[in-house]
Scaffold this motif. Structure first.
Motif, PDB file in Angstrom:
ATOM      1  N   MET A   5      -4.366   1.350 -12.850  1.00 29.50           N
ATOM      2  CA  MET A   5      -4.657   0.753 -11.551  1.00 29.50           C
ATOM      3  C   MET A   5      -3.565  -0.249 -11.159  1.00 29.50           C
ATOM      4  O   MET A   5      -3.038  -0.198 -10.050  1.00 29.50           O
ATOM      5  CB  MET A   5      -6.013   0.048 -11.574  1.00 29.50           C
ATOM      6  N   THR A   6      -3.211  -1.139 -12.066  1.00 33.01           N
ATOM      7  CA  THR A   6      -2.199  -2.139 -11.745  1.00 33.01           C
ATOM      8  C   THR A   6      -0.817  -1.512 -11.605  1.00 33.01           C
ATOM      9  O   THR A   6      -0.013  -1.962 -10.787  1.00 33.01           O
ATOM     10  CB  THR A   6      -2.158  -3.256 -12.803  1.00 33.01           C
ATOM     11  N   LEU A   7      -0.536  -0.461 -12.384  1.00 28.80           N
ATOM     12  CA  LEU A   7       0.749   0.228 -12.258  1.00 28.80           C
ATOM     13  C   LEU A   7       0.892   0.852 -10.873  1.00 28.80           C
ATOM     14  O   LEU A   7       1.928   0.716 -10.216  1.00 28.80           O
ATOM     15  CB  LEU A   7       0.872   1.298 -13.343  1.00 28.80           C
ATOM     16  N   LEU A   8      -0.158   1.511 -10.403  1.00 28.20           N
ATOM     17  CA  LEU A   8      -0.125   2.157  -9.097  1.00 28.20           C
ATOM     18  C   LEU A   8      -0.054   1.138  -7.958  1.00 28.20           C
ATOM     19  O   LEU A   8       0.800   1.239  -7.072  1.00 28.20           O
ATOM     20  CB  LEU A   8      -1.351   3.055  -8.917  1.00 28.20           C
ATOM     21  N   ILE A   9      -0.926   0.164  -7.988  1.00 24.46           N
ATOM     22  CA  ILE A   9      -0.973  -0.828  -6.903  1.00 24.46           C
ATOM     23  C   ILE A   9       0.312  -1.643  -6.839  1.00 24.46           C
ATOM     24  O   ILE A   9       0.866  -1.869  -5.756  1.00 24.46           O
ATOM     25  CB  ILE A   9      -2.195  -1.760  -7.058  1.00 24.46           C
ATOM     26  N   SER A  10       0.827  -2.075  -7.982  1.00 23.77           N
ATOM     27  CA  SER A  10       2.073  -2.850  -7.958  1.00 23.77           C
ATOM     28  C   SER A  10       3.240  -1.990  -7.499  1.00 23.77           C
ATOM     29  O   SER A  10       4.153  -2.485  -6.823  1.00 23.77           O
ATOM     30  CB  SER A  10       2.355  -3.463  -9.327  1.00 23.77           C
ATOM     31  N   GLY A  11       3.232  -0.700  -7.841  1.00 21.68           N
ATOM     32  CA  GLY A  11       4.288   0.196  -7.370  1.00 21.68           C
ATOM     33  C   GLY A  11       4.269   0.365  -5.864  1.00 21.68           C
ATOM     34  O   GLY A  11       5.306   0.302  -5.199  1.00 21.68           O
ATOM     35  N   VAL A  12       3.083   0.565  -5.315  1.00 22.12           N
ATOM     36  CA  VAL A  12       2.957   0.742  -3.862  1.00 22.12           C
ATOM     37  C   VAL A  12       3.347  -0.532  -3.126  1.00 22.12           C
ATOM     38  O   VAL A  12       4.117  -0.496  -2.163  1.00 22.12           O
ATOM     39  CB  VAL A  12       1.518   1.179  -3.487  1.00 22.12           C
ATOM     40  N   THR A  13       2.849  -1.661  -3.578  1.00 16.96           N
ATOM     41  CA  THR A  13       3.163  -2.905  -2.871  1.00 16.96           C
ATOM     42  C   THR A  13       4.634  -3.294  -3.027  1.00 16.96           C
ATOM     43  O   THR A  13       5.228  -3.826  -2.098  1.00 16.96           O
ATOM     44  CB  THR A  13       2.264  -4.064  -3.337  1.00 16.96           C
ATOM     45  N   THR A  14       5.222  -3.019  -4.184  1.00 17.12           N
ATOM     46  CA  THR A  14       6.648  -3.280  -4.359  1.00 17.12           C
ATOM     47  C   THR A  14       7.466  -2.391  -3.440  1.00 17.12           C
ATOM     48  O   THR A  14       8.430  -2.844  -2.804  1.00 17.12           O
ATOM     49  CB  THR A  14       7.066  -3.076  -5.822  1.00 17.12           C
ATOM     50  N   PHE A  15       7.093  -1.125  -3.341  1.00 13.18           N
ATOM     51  CA  PHE A  15       7.794  -0.206  -2.453  1.00 13.18           C
ATOM     52  C   PHE A  15       7.696  -0.663  -0.997  1.00 13.18           C
ATOM     53  O   PHE A  15       8.673  -0.640  -0.261  1.00 13.18           O
ATOM     54  CB  PHE A  15       7.254   1.206  -2.588  1.00 13.18           C
ATOM     55  N   LEU A  16       6.505  -1.081  -0.581  1.00 11.10           N
ATOM     56  CA  LEU A  16       6.328  -1.556   0.795  1.00 11.10           C
ATOM     57  C   LEU A  16       7.112  -2.834   1.061  1.00 11.10           C
ATOM     58  O   LEU A  16       7.571  -3.069   2.182  1.00 11.10           O
ATOM     59  CB  LEU A  16       4.851  -1.770   1.101  1.00 11.10           C
ATOM     60  N   ALA A  17       7.266  -3.666   0.035  1.00  8.22           N
ATOM     61  CA  ALA A  17       7.960  -4.939   0.220  1.00  8.22           C
ATOM     62  C   ALA A  17       9.475  -4.779   0.241  1.00  8.22           C
ATOM     63  O   ALA A  17      10.146  -5.386   1.088  1.00  8.22           O
ATOM     64  CB  ALA A  17       7.552  -5.913  -0.882  1.00  8.22           C
ATOM     65  N   ILE A  18      10.039  -3.977  -0.684  1.00  3.24           N
ATOM     66  CA  ILE A  18      11.502  -3.924  -0.778  1.00  3.24           C
ATOM     67  C   ILE A  18      12.077  -2.530  -0.567  1.00  3.24           C
ATOM     68  O   ILE A  18      13.284  -2.375  -0.469  1.00  3.24           O
ATOM     69  CB  ILE A  18      12.005  -4.474  -2.135  1.00  3.24           C
ATOM     70  N   GLY A  19      11.217  -1.516  -0.502  1.00  2.42           N
ATOM     71  CA  GLY A  19      11.706  -0.151  -0.352  1.00  2.42           C
ATOM     72  C   GLY A  19      12.267   0.372  -1.666  1.00  2.42           C
ATOM     73  O   GLY A  19      12.235  -0.299  -2.686  1.00  2.42           O
ATOM     74  N   PHE A  20      12.799   1.582  -1.630  1.00  2.35           N
ATOM     75  CA  PHE A  20      13.364   2.183  -2.832  1.00  2.35           C
ATOM     76  C   PHE A  20      14.834   1.792  -2.922  1.00  2.35           C
ATOM     77  O   PHE A  20      15.724   2.491  -2.455  1.00  2.35           O
ATOM     78  CB  PHE A  20      13.190   3.697  -2.820  1.00  2.35           C
ATOM     79  N   THR A  21      15.071   0.625  -3.504  1.00  4.02           N
ATOM     80  CA  THR A  21      16.414   0.072  -3.650  1.00  4.02           C
ATOM     81  C   THR A  21      16.819   0.138  -5.126  1.00  4.02           C
ATOM     82  O   THR A  21      15.997   0.464  -5.979  1.00  4.02           O
ATOM     83  CB  THR A  21      16.448  -1.390  -3.169  1.00  4.02           C
ATOM     84  N   PRO A  22      18.057  -0.204  -5.447  1.00  3.14           N
ATOM     85  CA  PRO A  22      18.475  -0.197  -6.854  1.00  3.14           C
ATOM     86  C   PRO A  22      17.675  -1.153  -7.753  1.00  3.14           C
ATOM     87  O   PRO A  22      17.593  -0.947  -8.954  1.00  3.14           O
ATOM     88  CB  PRO A  22      19.951  -0.609  -6.796  1.00  3.14           C
ATOM     89  N   VAL A  23      17.079  -2.180  -7.171  1.00  4.24           N
ATOM     90  CA  VAL A  23      16.294  -3.135  -7.970  1.00  4.24           C
ATOM     91  C   VAL A  23      14.797  -2.805  -7.960  1.00  4.24           C
ATOM     92  O   VAL A  23      13.995  -3.591  -8.453  1.00  4.24           O
ATOM     93  CB  VAL A  23      16.522  -4.586  -7.490  1.00  4.24           C
ATOM     94  N   PHE A  24      14.440  -1.644  -7.423  1.00  2.52           N
ATOM     95  CA  PHE A  24      13.019  -1.295  -7.312  1.00  2.52           C
ATOM     96  C   PHE A  24      12.326  -1.246  -8.674  1.00  2.52           C
ATOM     97  O   PHE A  24      11.278  -1.873  -8.862  1.00  2.52           O
ATOM     98  CB  PHE A  24      12.837   0.045  -6.595  1.00  2.52           C
ATOM     99  N   VAL A  25      12.885  -0.516  -9.616  1.00  2.00           N
ATOM    100  CA  VAL A  25      12.212  -0.332 -10.912  1.00  2.00           C
ATOM    101  C   VAL A  25      12.062  -1.649 -11.666  1.00  2.00           C
ATOM    102  O   VAL A  25      10.955  -1.966 -12.124  1.00  2.00           O
ATOM    103  CB  VAL A  25      12.921   0.749 -11.758  1.00  2.00           C
ATOM    104  N   PRO A  26      13.105  -2.458 -11.823  1.00  2.00           N
ATOM    105  CA  PRO A  26      12.890  -3.727 -12.527  1.00  2.00           C
ATOM    106  C   PRO A  26      11.903  -4.659 -11.812  1.00  2.00           C
ATOM    107  O   PRO A  26      11.104  -5.343 -12.455  1.00  2.00           O
ATOM    108  CB  PRO A  26      14.276  -4.374 -12.592  1.00  2.00           C
ATOM    109  N   THR A  27      11.964  -4.663 -10.487  1.00  2.13           N
ATOM    110  CA  THR A  27      11.035  -5.499  -9.722  1.00  2.13           C
ATOM    111  C   THR A  27       9.615  -4.999  -9.886  1.00  2.13           C
ATOM    112  O   THR A  27       8.671  -5.786 -10.064  1.00  2.13           O
ATOM    113  CB  THR A  27      11.424  -5.519  -8.232  1.00  2.13           C
ATOM    114  N   TRP A  28       9.431  -3.678  -9.842  1.00  2.00           N
ATOM    115  CA  TRP A  28       8.114  -3.075 -10.010  1.00  2.00           C
ATOM    116  C   TRP A  28       7.546  -3.391 -11.385  1.00  2.00           C
ATOM    117  O   TRP A  28       6.392  -3.788 -11.526  1.00  2.00           O
ATOM    118  CB  TRP A  28       8.221  -1.571  -9.804  1.00  2.00           C
ATOM    119  N   LEU A  29       8.351  -3.223 -12.424  1.00  3.23           N
ATOM    120  CA  LEU A  29       7.861  -3.482 -13.779  1.00  3.23           C
ATOM    121  C   LEU A  29       7.511  -4.948 -13.986  1.00  3.23           C
ATOM    122  O   LEU A  29       6.529  -5.273 -14.663  1.00  3.23           O
ATOM    123  CB  LEU A  29       8.885  -3.011 -14.805  1.00  3.23           C
TER     124      LEU A  29
END
Length: 63
Positions: A5-29
């Protein structure tokens, strides 16, 4: 359950906040780890209480 649940929700909200950028994965994790650190103990604490309350509503005493 709290893991997915937290993996999915944090992924969606991170994507909405910064988009799919080079820092997406570290920010998401990073966002996932902090949200899971809060969600997991909360589930361990709240679930038994909710289960007990629901048990009182659902289970009837045989007469």
């Amino acid at each position: 359950m709290s893991y997915f649940m937290t993996l999915l929700i944090s992924g969606v909200t991170t994507f909405l906040a910064i988009g799919f950028t080079p820092v997406f994965v570290p920010t998401w994790l990073s966002a996932w780890l902090s949200s899971w650190a809060i969600a997991f103990p909360t589930v361990l604490t709240v679930a038994p209480v909710v289960r007990c309350i629901l048990h009182r509503f659902v289970v009837t005493v045989a007469v």
